[in-house]
Design a protein around this motif. Sequence first.
Motif, PDB file in Angstrom:
ATOM      1  N   TYR A 144       0.839  -1.200   0.000  1.00  0.00           N
ATOM      2  CA  TYR A 144       0.000   0.000   0.000  1.00  0.00           C
ATOM      3  C   TYR A 144       0.876   1.253   0.000  1.00  0.00           C
ATOM      4  O   TYR A 144       1.827   1.349   0.772  1.00  0.00           O
ATOM      5  CB  TYR A 144      -0.918   0.005   1.222  1.00  0.00           C
ATOM      6  N   LYS A 145       0.524   2.210  -0.855  1.00  0.00           N
ATOM      7  CA  LYS A 145       1.302   3.448  -0.980  1.00  0.00           C
ATOM      8  C   LYS A 145       0.358   4.653  -0.946  1.00  0.00           C
ATOM      9  O   LYS A 145      -0.747   4.622  -1.513  1.00  0.00           O
ATOM     10  CB  LYS A 145       2.084   3.470  -2.302  1.00  0.00           C
ATOM     11  N   GLU A 146       0.804   5.722  -0.311  1.00  0.00           N
ATOM     12  CA  GLU A 146       0.019   6.954  -0.296  1.00  0.00           C
ATOM     13  C   GLU A 146      -0.189   7.461  -1.729  1.00  0.00           C
ATOM     14  O   GLU A 146       0.707   7.413  -2.555  1.00  0.00           O
ATOM     15  CB  GLU A 146       0.705   8.019   0.554  1.00  0.00           C
ATOM     16  N   GLY A 147      -1.396   7.935  -2.004  1.00  0.00           N
ATOM     17  CA  GLY A 147      -1.743   8.435  -3.324  1.00  0.00           C
ATOM     18  C   GLY A 147      -2.283   7.373  -4.260  1.00  0.00           C
ATOM     19  O   GLY A 147      -2.802   7.697  -5.337  1.00  0.00           O
ATOM     20  N   GLN A 148      -2.168   6.119  -3.883  1.00  0.00           N
ATOM     21  CA  GLN A 148      -2.613   5.000  -4.720  1.00  0.00           C
ATOM     22  C   GLN A 148      -4.136   4.972  -4.822  1.00  0.00           C
ATOM     23  O   GLN A 148      -4.846   5.261  -3.864  1.00  0.00           O
ATOM     24  CB  GLN A 148      -2.104   3.698  -4.090  1.00  0.00           C
ATOM     25  N   ILE A 149      -4.647   4.618  -6.011  1.00  0.00           N
ATOM     26  CA  ILE A 149      -6.074   4.418  -6.217  1.00  0.00           C
ATOM     27  C   ILE A 149      -6.357   2.918  -6.177  1.00  0.00           C
ATOM     28  O   ILE A 149      -5.661   2.128  -6.834  1.00  0.00           O
ATOM     29  CB  ILE A 149      -6.544   4.996  -7.567  1.00  0.00           C
ATOM     30  N   LEU A 150      -7.368   2.531  -5.417  1.00  0.00           N
ATOM     31  CA  LEU A 150      -7.748   1.127  -5.279  1.00  0.00           C
ATOM     32  C   LEU A 150      -9.171   0.910  -5.771  1.00  0.00           C
ATOM     33  O   LEU A 150     -10.015   1.802  -5.676  1.00  0.00           O
ATOM     34  CB  LEU A 150      -7.700   0.688  -3.808  1.00  0.00           C
ATOM     35  N   ALA A 197     -16.579   6.377  -9.316  1.00  0.00           N
ATOM     36  CA  ALA A 197     -15.897   5.686 -10.411  1.00  0.00           C
ATOM     37  C   ALA A 197     -15.373   6.650 -11.466  1.00  0.00           C
ATOM     38  O   ALA A 197     -14.316   6.433 -12.060  1.00  0.00           O
ATOM     39  CB  ALA A 197     -16.841   4.665 -11.051  1.00  0.00           C
ATOM     40  N   ASN A 198     -16.110   7.732 -11.710  1.00  0.00           N
ATOM     41  CA  ASN A 198     -15.682   8.697 -12.721  1.00  0.00           C
ATOM     42  C   ASN A 198     -14.812   9.803 -12.143  1.00  0.00           C
ATOM     43  O   ASN A 198     -14.569  10.815 -12.820  1.00  0.00           O
ATOM     44  CB  ASN A 198     -16.908   9.293 -13.422  1.00  0.00           C
ATOM     45  N   GLY A 199     -14.321   9.594 -10.909  1.00  0.00           N
ATOM     46  CA  GLY A 199     -13.448  10.576 -10.294  1.00  0.00           C
ATOM     47  C   GLY A 199     -12.005  10.120 -10.202  1.00  0.00           C
ATOM     48  O   GLY A 199     -11.184  10.787  -9.569  1.00  0.00           O
ATOM     49  N   ILE A 200     -11.662   9.001 -10.833  1.00  0.00           N
ATOM     50  CA  ILE A 200     -10.313   8.455 -10.705  1.00  0.00           C
ATOM     51  C   ILE A 200      -9.272   9.425 -11.259  1.00  0.00           C
ATOM     52  O   ILE A 200      -8.258   9.702 -10.614  1.00  0.00           O
ATOM     53  CB  ILE A 200     -10.208   7.084 -11.403  1.00  0.00           C
ATOM     54  N   GLU A 201      -9.508   9.949 -12.458  1.00  0.00           N
ATOM     55  CA  GLU A 201      -8.534  10.879 -13.050  1.00  0.00           C
ATOM     56  C   GLU A 201      -8.386  12.119 -12.182  1.00  0.00           C
ATOM     57  O   GLU A 201      -7.267  12.597 -11.938  1.00  0.00           O
ATOM     58  CB  GLU A 201      -8.965  11.274 -14.466  1.00  0.00           C
ATOM     59  N   TYR A 202      -9.510  12.641 -11.709  1.00  0.00           N
ATOM     60  CA  TYR A 202      -9.480  13.837 -10.873  1.00  0.00           C
ATOM     61  C   TYR A 202      -8.650  13.600  -9.616  1.00  0.00           C
ATOM     62  O   TYR A 202      -7.735  14.374  -9.305  1.00  0.00           O
ATOM     63  CB  TYR A 202     -10.918  14.240 -10.510  1.00  0.00           C
ATOM     64  N   PHE A 203      -8.942  12.534  -8.889  1.00  0.00           N
ATOM     65  CA  PHE A 203      -8.260  12.290  -7.619  1.00  0.00           C
ATOM     66  C   PHE A 203      -6.833  11.780  -7.804  1.00  0.00           C
ATOM     67  O   PHE A 203      -6.039  11.820  -6.867  1.00  0.00           O
ATOM     68  CB  PHE A 203      -9.075  11.332  -6.751  1.00  0.00           C
TER      69      PHE A 203
END
Length: 221
Positions: A40-46, A119-125
């Motif tokens: 697990y890493k900070e900033g990672q999207i799961l 789900a549609n916020g992955i690029e944003y976050f």
Amino acid sequence: MEDSNSKFLKNTEAIFNWTYPGATLYYRDCNLENKVLELYKEGQILRNGYFLDVSYKGGGTDKNTRFIIASSKAAKLYEINPDVEKYGHCCINANSYFKILNIYKLKDKTQIFLLHIPANGIEYFSNVSSNIDEQFIARAKKSFDEKAEINPIPELLEKNWVERTNFPVGMDGYNKFYSLESTTPIPVQGEHLYNGIRNLTKDNSDLNISPIKTEDRPKGF
């Protein structure tokens, strides 16, 4: 044609309003091997492929890992099922996405702080952080500092609850992260729960409908 910036910012307000207003902290404790924890890493999207059982009750923990999750879309199952009220049982839907905001170590225990995102916020976050995130992180760290000194809630040590929660968020049964390139098919027997959670949390917009392909569901699944 839209330029890349306007396209990126198009749903910013909707994404923000889906994520932050009403977000509450939920808890899920488990024991993880160090080799798993270190993935697990900070900033990672799961992406979490299964229904995620969490509790609004946050006492101490006898496990080595605590997932603390900020979510505005956790269904309060304890309000409709008195049998799970003692656990403070809430559930986050299958195929939900999270951003790791912070990993906080305190002596021999680790807290992984997840923000539930659409789900549609992955690029944003993947590209944006906010002052609200920093406020949440400070609150989560304070929670862990305080709760490290108290005993676990007895009900959350019961076998039934531990069996529901003693495995990592965002990983399959082989301790591999779920792919972000596809979503996991919902079993037929899980469709009622999936739709029920969407209705209970008023999560019925297209913002949380993944635009990517769902894996084929095996026959009888």
